[in-house]
Write a protein that holds these residues in place. Structure first.
Motif, PDB file in Angstrom:
ATOM      1  N   ARG A 226       0.816  -0.990  -0.024  1.00 36.18           N
ATOM      2  CA  ARG A 226      -0.012  -0.059   0.070  1.00 36.18           C
ATOM      3  C   ARG A 226       0.880   1.079  -0.119  1.00 36.18           C
ATOM      4  O   ARG A 226       1.674   1.523   0.866  1.00 36.18           O
ATOM      5  CB  ARG A 226      -0.834  -0.011   1.043  1.00 36.18           C
ATOM      6  N   HIS A 227       0.740   2.128  -1.023  1.00 35.08           N
ATOM      7  CA  HIS A 227       1.184   3.435  -0.954  1.00 35.08           C
ATOM      8  C   HIS A 227       0.300   4.796  -0.709  1.00 35.08           C
ATOM      9  O   HIS A 227      -0.521   4.565  -1.402  1.00 35.08           O
ATOM     10  CB  HIS A 227       2.067   3.534  -2.543  1.00 35.08           C
ATOM     11  N   SER A 228       0.854   5.631  -0.207  1.00 34.37           N
ATOM     12  CA  SER A 228       0.140   6.775  -0.030  1.00 34.37           C
ATOM     13  C   SER A 228       0.119   7.649  -1.444  1.00 34.37           C
ATOM     14  O   SER A 228       1.201   7.906  -1.771  1.00 34.37           O
ATOM     15  CB  SER A 228       0.600   7.652   1.197  1.00 34.37           C
TER      16      SER A 228
END
Length: 56
Positions: free
Chosen positions: A52-54
Motif C-alpha cells: 500500500r502506497h500513499s
C-alpha cells in the motif's frame, strides 16, 4: 498465481527432470515447484504480495 500441470508439461517448459517426489528449484521462479511423480503432476504456487502506497 498457481500452475498445476503434468510432469511432461513441466519437463517441456523447464528442461528439468521432475522425476523425484518433493520440491524442485526452477531457475527464475519465486518459489520451488512441488513434484508428485506418483500422480504425474507438479504444482507451482507463487505468493501474492500487496503493498500500500500513499497517494497524497
Amino acid at each position: 498465481m498457481a500452475v498445476a500441470a503434468s510432469l511432461a508439461q513441466w519437463r517441456a517448459w523447464t528442461g528439468l527432470a521432475f522425476d523425484a517426489d518433493g520440491w524442485v528449484e526452477v531457475p527464475r521462479a519465486l518459489t520451488p515447484v512441488r513434484c508428485v511423480p506418483g500422480h504425474d503432476y507438479a504444482t507451482y504456487v507463487e505468493p501474492n504480495v500487496w503493498v500500500r502506497h500513499s497517494l497524497a
